[in-house]
Design an enzyme around this catalytic site. Sequence first.
Site, short mmCIF file in Angstrom:
data_model
loop_
_atom_site.label_atom_id
_atom_site.label_comp_id
_atom_site.label_asym_id
_atom_site.label_seq_id
_atom_site.Cartn_x
_atom_site.Cartn_y
_atom_site.Cartn_z
N CYS A 1 48.56 21.04 93.17
CA CYS A 1 47.71 20.39 94.19
C CYS A 1 46.66 21.33 94.77
O CYS A 1 45.73 20.88 95.44
CB CYS A 1 48.56 19.82 95.31
SG CYS A 1 49.50 18.38 94.78
N1 COA Z 1 61.57 1.92 99.45
C1 COA Z 1 62.53 1.77 100.38
N2 COA Z 1 63.32 2.78 100.78
C2 COA Z 1 63.15 3.98 100.23
C3 COA Z 1 62.18 4.20 99.25
C4 COA Z 1 61.36 3.12 98.86
N3 COA Z 1 60.40 3.25 97.94
N4 COA Z 1 62.21 5.49 98.87
C5 COA Z 1 63.20 6.07 99.57
N5 COA Z 1 63.77 5.16 100.38
C6 COA Z 1 64.90 5.36 101.31
C7 COA Z 1 65.70 6.59 100.93
O1 COA Z 1 66.66 6.29 99.95
C8 COA Z 1 66.30 6.97 102.25
O2 COA Z 1 67.41 6.16 102.50
P1 COA Z 1 68.70 6.74 103.23
O3 COA Z 1 68.23 7.18 104.58
O4 COA Z 1 69.63 5.57 103.25
O5 COA Z 1 69.15 7.89 102.39
C9 COA Z 1 65.23 6.61 103.26
O6 COA Z 1 64.41 5.64 102.61
C10 COA Z 1 64.40 7.82 103.67
O7 COA Z 1 63.97 8.51 102.48
P2 COA Z 1 63.30 9.91 102.50
O8 COA Z 1 63.03 10.36 101.09
O9 COA Z 1 64.08 10.84 103.36
O10 COA Z 1 61.91 9.52 103.18
P3 COA Z 1 60.85 10.45 103.86
O11 COA Z 1 60.62 9.97 105.21
O12 COA Z 1 61.14 11.90 103.67
O13 COA Z 1 59.53 10.11 103.04
C11 COA Z 1 58.14 11.14 101.35
C12 COA Z 1 59.44 10.40 101.66
C13 COA Z 1 58.13 11.52 99.88
C14 COA Z 1 56.97 10.20 101.64
C15 COA Z 1 58.02 12.37 102.26
O14 COA Z 1 59.18 13.14 102.21
C16 COA Z 1 56.86 13.26 101.90
O15 COA Z 1 55.72 12.87 101.92
N6 COA Z 1 57.12 14.55 101.62
C17 COA Z 1 56.10 15.52 101.29
C18 COA Z 1 55.44 15.08 100.08
C19 COA Z 1 54.44 16.03 99.57
O16 COA Z 1 53.56 16.45 100.25
N7 COA Z 1 54.59 16.37 98.33
C20 COA Z 1 53.66 17.18 97.72
C21 COA Z 1 53.41 16.56 96.40
S1 COA Z 1 52.05 17.33 95.74
#
Ligand code: COA
Length: 374
Positions: free
Chosen positions: A156
């Site tokens: 990225c």
């Molecule tokens: N739909 C519904 N629920 C979902 C889901 C979806 N598509 N994806 C995950 N969930 C659920 C999970 O299973 C979890 O359930 P649980 O609490 O029962 O375990 C809950 O939602 C929360 O998931 P989590 O992964 O902890 O969500 P989050 O708030 O951390 O958001 C991201 C996920 C990926 C958006 C976030 O972590 C993020 O943006 N991280 C940084 C990403 C980044 O910058 N990456 C760099 C890439 S270049």
Amino acid sequence: MYTPAITGTGVFTPENVITNAELVKAFNAYADKMNTANADAIASGDIEPMQHSSEEFILKASGIENRYVMDKTGVLNPDVMHPLLRQRSDDEPGIMTEMALDACHKALAQAGRSAADVDLVICAASNHERAYPAVAVEIQQELGIAGFGFDMNVACSSATFGIQAAADMVRSGSVRAALVVNPEICSGHLEWRDRDCHFIFGDVATATLIERIEDANGPHFEILSTRCATEFSNNIRNNNGFLRRARPDGLKDRRDMQFMQNGRKVFKEVLPMVSKHIGDHMESEGIESSDLKRLWLHQANKTMNDFIGKKVLGRAPEPGEQPNILQDYANTSSAGSIIAFSKYSDDLNEGEIGLICSFGAGYSVGSVIVKRHN
Ligand code: COA
């Protein structure tokens, strides 16, 4: 020594849009299909059923509403779940080159330049469609640029690292002008079958022209300073690579051959790294947060950007001070901060200062401090 300046940018946006509603519908159909196919194993408790995705979760967790992709038919087909691209002969430009050319033409046009004025093409992206020859050399040939080109990959952060490399070469005089181009086909490495991440990425290409400030034909951004940093982490990883067939099970349909991340950890570890990096960079250049007119951040997650903006400015950013494009484009890897810069920079007044920052796998973070000249 010469002073480098950004004199033009260009954005290529693919024709196909996928809304969250379309994405979730396809994912849920795939999940149902898998659960039916695995009904016995699920009933005996051997495997967990796949859970549905939801539009509400996607918007709340990421801020993403749509993404552009090079192909949506494969991605939205529950029997496929990845893009389907036509086979190209070796005698025609590759798909990355095709996307890059559009962005490069726009950047050159904005700068009032032609290929004859450019000596270097850097194709800086998270993925390259083949091992060699370099995509940059193909772009160079298609544009009719003399000089040289090379590919680089800092995930990225590829765009800002590419801008630093190009700016340093312009500064030293080894090239007159350079195109840094970021064709990102993130739909190719995204695991569309994993609900934790299937909403994250989109496709795009951006290009940035960097030349000597005295050669600028119109309004431009002087590059005051660049800074790059990396710190190894496995929290964003993709194991696909040229040794794949040499390893046991390497050619199997393996989850780790696509993008994987530990999203929560990335959030927790990258935020302080980026905030400190920007703060240190500004301090060493004698720039106060009150001097900063605009922040063009990497476009991965809205909450993440809100946090960084607040940390850097010492207050919640005013509307427009830290423009987000991720609601329309999703995460386009290295191109995100350049899309934001390209779309939300020409209203800056003479002498106003802004900062471009990208961050991601590696971990990596790159920042570019620029000053507007009209
Ligand atoms: N739909 C519904 N629920 C979902 C889901 C979806 N598509 N994806 C995950 N969930 C659920 C999970 O299973 C979890 O359930 P649980 O609490 O029962 O375990 C809950 O939602 C929360 O998931 P989590 O992964 O902890 O969500 P989050 O708030 O951390 O958001 C991201 C996920 C990926 C958006 C976030 O972590 C993020 O943006 N991280 C940084 C990403 C980044 O910058 N990456 C760099 C890439 S270049």
